[in-house]
Design an enzyme around this catalytic site. Structure first.
Site, PDB file in Angstrom:
ATOM      1  N   LYS A   1      98.435  99.725  71.847  1.00 28.31           N
ATOM      2  CA  LYS A   1      98.602  98.333  71.406  1.00 28.31           C
ATOM      3  C   LYS A   1      98.057  98.201  69.983  1.00 28.31           C
ATOM      4  O   LYS A   1      97.020  98.787  69.652  1.00 28.31           O
ATOM      5  CB  LYS A   1      97.831  97.418  72.357  1.00 28.31           C
TER       6      LYS A   1
ATOM      7  N   SER B   1      99.392  89.517  76.615  1.00 28.25           N
ATOM      8  CA  SER B   1      99.720  89.780  75.233  1.00 28.25           C
ATOM      9  C   SER B   1     100.130  91.231  74.961  1.00 28.25           C
ATOM     10  O   SER B   1     100.702  91.511  73.905  1.00 28.25           O
ATOM     11  CB  SER B   1      98.507  89.448  74.353  1.00 28.25           C
TER      12      SER B   1
ATOM     13  N   SER C   1      96.026  90.120  80.007  1.00 26.79           N
ATOM     14  CA  SER C   1      97.003  90.673  79.067  1.00 26.79           C
ATOM     15  C   SER C   1      97.462  92.097  79.360  1.00 26.79           C
ATOM     16  O   SER C   1      98.385  92.581  78.710  1.00 26.79           O
ATOM     17  CB  SER C   1      96.441  90.629  77.645  1.00 26.79           C
TER      18      SER C   1
END
Lengths: 489, 514
Positions: free
Chosen positions: A77, A152, A176
């Site tokens: 990420k 997210s 997330s």
């Protein structure tokens, strides 16, 4: 090859049927084929991927010892620092930021001989539940390109679901990792707060943030977790315990097993198809010999409100450093320091980030801090106490990960509150600091994946993984692939 | 009239590394070289507390008679300024690690006990370098200082004169140097002081009017603290005279209690036409003109949005830890001063200079005394020659090539050989130059003082025998004639005759001469 697990890819290399380079090339091909539609990756340097893969192959040829993730591509990420590579946090304000150091989890992946496979899209500064808040692109759900992948960590989840990579890392501040895992039909885990180092994770809510693994089965999640867990002297909030060889025990069923079911996790707003899938999963556990017990989490109804005070308060301070002076975007025209701050931040941050900074600054401001921030800390303690009591009676608590399957792109972007509620079942675990995992548990009538959430007491990751693996082994959900991958094969 | 002074003193702790990272705290390195991702506040980095800094801070607090909290935490103080790359400072807000102590000071008016409200730890900010030409050029930031451990010591507002403020600062400096917590160099910024000053002016009804408190920031020398306070008192009295009945009025509706005084506040009319209290403000001090200069009064106090730093864990302090630090505290300066006087018979003046220069310096003196047995002489050399050499060489006594032991040997040697001050200094310079011991230095300089009386006597007698004129002159009362005899012996001994012995022998023999 791209549909294989990390365990299987490891075996192929050990038996000489594949090498790190051929594996890397296969996944680079998959990205080339699908990522134009899925848009999971923000940054992928093919030469750098191949350089790492060849280096692993050379090590193997020279009979040097290899780490447990040798030659396995892992996507990261874009909130985790990789030395010399961009780390944008999905924000324009960090468009040109290249950290001069590796996050501890990244250093651990290198030690494990993993191949760092680019960085993935995310909601700006991990603020969001759909990855629509990225300043760069909107990632699509591989199961239905009109839907969001969740967030997210939507890029990391979608990349694994679309078989563009076998493993990835996300971060989970309020759900997330687990929520996008659920929406994308893969496994995602948030470890205990302190289990994995936060050093090099660009902070959103520091007391809630935790790095977590994504994979297409529980065994791979165990493998990735054991490679990144453990105490880090650079992170005072990391627990003193060393990592545990989770992948060695994950196949042992937990017996006896008591599963707690909380009525608060089957509340209004829960999609009937999700509820049905979760109730069916409870039956599967019953058939595996588990005892089902009712538990109660009376303060969980305050979790969303508490979270949006604690996380935003911390964020308002964590994000203060992006002011155009030392880091981040600097406005082209300004008159004096204050104007430079205002314009740089005004231009660099997106709407949701600004909203949360304002919320957090307000919650901390003099005259309001008692009523909001300090009150939230007290409620947070009560939420933690609920879990402590519940885990006295059960090994894990079972419920849905997300109240609904993936929603359509744009469906909730005008209504922040509706968006916030998609984390209603995941947020408590962050407030309490406990580990949680999302495992695929079925599909909606429209073919979207559904997820089951299991929670455990602090540092009970081993137990959690074994219980999740029992369900996974008894069902076949993990074998299904999104249409675009199935068509491929 | 009563003056009310409270001091906030910041001292940098003598750690090798910063409070939350491993960077060097050395002063004077090239800009931005003592930095790392952590103290630059790079996204993703985390602070880790320096245990040694915490120990030093505890040591200081214990020396200030403060109580140590068993539970203390770190808080973020949020404000935007470019010398603070995170735009928050890690500090301690509502649970500092120490509270309520005191410091005994001496002034011309006698001894006084000044209360200490709290001492807490925080990270220092960087340094801003502004365009000195004032041409509007860019400002530069040096982050070397960012993250240096700072101990903030906050006094109660109990000082009443600028002299007391000076004595307080001198005492803190002596104490913290003595226990080796800080070098307290105001010029290098390792001791900084903000002074809160206001005045209570008596009214006919027996109450007092309090002028608004002014915080004079960043005073860079003890002398300037004294000057600034003195100026500020006058300025506030003038301001009061000019403003009351015009911009300001006395709030007659209520009083607050300060010690045994009833105090009234001043008010002004805000832009909405309401009478509100005149707020506290800050001032700078202009060294050149000796003036305090008020910065603009704000209507609202700044809101630092303090909250516990989630990146650090609270520190739990055990009884054992406190006992261990107490054990390391050793002799406090006030006790040391008394001991030096009684044990070595030193004057207050000498003892004071030794103590003021810190514990290693006292150790240096004591080592020298132990070897040579002459405390007075050791104190003389230490407080005169050694101190000025340290200053000239910009060294600490620990770095000085001549140890206390070597100084002791040297003093014993010059006493034994009866070397005069001039000669002694040459030997000392040679020791400093070559790093050698006194005996070796004397050898190298070829000083072999001829003090053997028999040998000298023989030479004196020879000189007298061969210099009838000098003898005759001497007998006629020309005392200077003796010089010719001495000169002869000095030539014979190549200048190394012991002058005292020679002088005596010459006079004795001349007296005996026919």
């Amino acid at each position: 090859m791209i549909q294989l697990t990390a365990h299987e890819l490891r075996r192929l290399q050990e038996t000489g049927q594949a090498n790190a380079e051929s594996i890397a090339r296969a996944f680079l091909d998959a990205v080339r084929r699908h990522d134009g539609q899925v848009k999971a990756f923000l940054h992928l340097d093919e030469d750098e991927v191949l350089r790492q893969a060849k280096a692993i192959d050379a090590k193997r040829a020279a009979k040097q010892p290899l780490g447990p993730l040798a030659g396995i591509p892992v996507a990261i990420k874009d909130v985790l620092c990789v030395q010399g590579q961009p780390a944008t946090c999905g924000s324009k304000i960090l468009q040109n930021f290249r950290p001069p150091y590796d996050a501890t989890v990244v250093a651990k992946l290198r030690e494990a001989d993993a191949v760092l496979f680019g960085s993935t899209n995310m909601d700006e500064f991990a603020m969001g539940s759909s990855t629509e808040n990225s300043a760069y692109q909107t990632t699509r759900n591989p199961w239905n390109l009109d839907c969001v992948p969740g967030g997210s960590s939507g890029g990391s989840a979608a990349a694994v679901a679309a078989c563009e990579v076998p493993l990835s890392l996300g971060t989970d501040t309020g759900g997330s990792v687990r929520q996008p895992a659920s929406l994308c039909g893969i496994v995602g885990m948030k470890p205990t707060y302190g289990r994995v180092s936060r050093y090099g994770l660009i902070a959103y809510g520091s007391s809630l943030d935790q790095v977590g693994p994504f994979a297409r089965d529980v065994g791979d999640v165990a493998l990735l977790l054991e490679s990144i867990a453990g105490h880090d002297p650079r992170d005072s909030t990391s627990g003193p315990r060393p990592s545990v060889a989770y992948s060695q025990t994950v196949d042992q069923p937990l017996k006896p097993l008591t599963i707690g079911v909380a009525k608060e996790y089957f509340a209004e707003g829960l999609d009937p198809e999700v509820e049905k899938a979760v109730r069916t999963a409870i039956d599967v556990y019953k058939s595996l010999g588990a005892t089902i017990k009712d538990v109660t989490l009376p303060h969980s109804r305050f979790a969303v409100a508490t979270y949006y005070l604690v996380a935003t308060a911390e964020a308002s301070s964590n994000l203060a450093r992006y002011d155009g002076v030392h880091f981040g975007h600097r406005a082209a025209d300004y008159r004096g320091l204050r104007d430079m701050h205002c314009k740089s931040r005004g231009e660099g941050f997106g709407t949701e980030v600004k909203r949360r900074i304002m919320l957090g600054a307000y919650a901390l401001s003099s005259g309001y801090v008692d009523a909001y921030y300090l009150k939230a800390l007290k409620v947070r303690r009560l939420i933690k106490n609920d879990f402590d009591q519940a885990f006295a009676d059960c090994d894990v608590i079972l419920g849905p990960t997300s109240p609904t399957p993936a929603f359509r792109v744009g469906e909730k972007s005008a209504d922040p509150l509706a968006m916030y509620l998609s984390d209603i079942y995941t947020i408590s675990a962050n407030l309490a600091g406990i580990p949680g995992i999302s495992v695929p548990c079925g599909f909606s009538s429209s073919g979207l994946p559904l997820g089951l959430q299991l929670l455990a007491a602090p540092y009970e990751e081993e137990k959690l993984l074994r219980v999740a693996r029992m369900y996974e082994q008894a069902t076949e959900w993990r074998r299904r692939r999104p249409p675009l991958v199935a068509k491929d094969a | 009239m009563h003056v009310v002074i409270g001091l906030e003193v910041h001292v940098q702790l003598l750690t090798r590394t910063k409070l939350f990272c491993g960077c060097s705290t050395e002063f004077g390195l090239p800009p931005n070289t003592a930095t790392c991702p952590v103290c630059c506040g790079l996204p993703g980095t985390l602070p880790v507390m320096n245990e040694h800094a915490f120990q030093l801070a505890m040591k200081a607090a214990l020396a200030l008679h403060c109580s140590i909290a068993r539970y203390t935490k770190w808080d973020r103080k949020n404000y935007f300024y470019p010398d603070l790359p995170k735009n928050y400072q890690i500090s301690q807000y509502d649970l500092p690690f120490s509270n309520e102590g005191w410091l005994d000071i001496e002034t011309s008016a006698g001894p006084k006990k000044v209360g200490i409200l709290r001492a807490h730890l925080e990270e220092d900010a960087g340094k801003m370098l502004h365009d000195e030409a004032g041409a509007g050029g860019d400002s530069l930031v040096d982050l070397n200082r960012t993250g240096t451990p700072l101990l903030e010591i906050v006094s109660h507002p109990e000082m009443e004169t600028a002299e007391q403020a000076r004595a307080y600062l001198e005492k803190i400096r002596e104490l913290l140097r003595g226990i080796e917590v800080s070098d307290c160099e105001m010029q290098e910024g390792s001791l900084r002081c903000d002074a809160n000053v206001n005045v209570h002016v008596p009214q006919v009804d027996g109450t007092f009017v309090a002028t608004p408190i002014v915080e004079i920031k960043n005073l860079n020398s003890i002398r300037n603290v004294e000057r600034a306070i003195a100026h500020e008192i006058d300025r506030q009295l003038n301001e009061l005279k000019e403003n009351v009945g015009k911009e300001w009025r006395i709030d007659e509706s209520k009083t607050s209690v300060f010690g045994d005084r009833k105090v009234r506040r001043l008010e002004f009319k805000n832009k909405d036409g309401a009478w509100v209290p005149v707020s506290k403000t800050t001032a700078g001090f202009d060294d050149r003109f000796g003036r305090t200069e008020i910065q603009r009064r704000k209507e609202e106090a700044s809101d630092y949005r303090y909250f516990p730093d989630p990146d650090l864990v609270p520190a739990i302090v055990s009884e054992e830890q406190i006992a261990r630090v107490k054990g390391k505290l050793g002799e406090l300066p006030e006790h040391q001063l008394a001991r030096l006087r009684s044990q070595y018979g030193l004057s207050e003046y000498d003892a004071d200079i030794l103590v003021r220069n810190g514990r290693p310096f006292v150790g240096f003196f004591e080592a020298a005394t132990e070897v040579c047995g002459d405390a007075k002489e050791a104190a003389n050399w230490a407080t005169n020659d050694v101190l000025s050499l340290l200053k000239a060489r910009n060294e600490t006594v620990v770095e000085f090539p001549i140890t206390g032991h070597k100084l002791g040997e040297f003093l014993a040697e010059i006493k034994k050989r009866k070397l005069n001050k001039q000669r002694a200094r040459e030997v000392f310079a040679e020791m400093l130059e070559s790093g050698s011991h006194a005996v070796a230095a004397i050898g190298k300089l070829g000083i072999q003082s001829v003090a053997d009386e028999g040998q000298l006597l023989e030479m004196v007698q020879r000189a007298i025998a061969s210099n009838a004129k000098a003898v005759a002159d001497f007998k006629k009362g020309k005392v200077k004639a003796a010089d010719a005899i001495k000169g002869f012996v000095m030539r014979e001994t190549k200048g190394q005759a012991d002058t005292e012995v020679l002088q005596r022998l010459v006079l004795e023999e001349l007296a005996k001469a026919p």
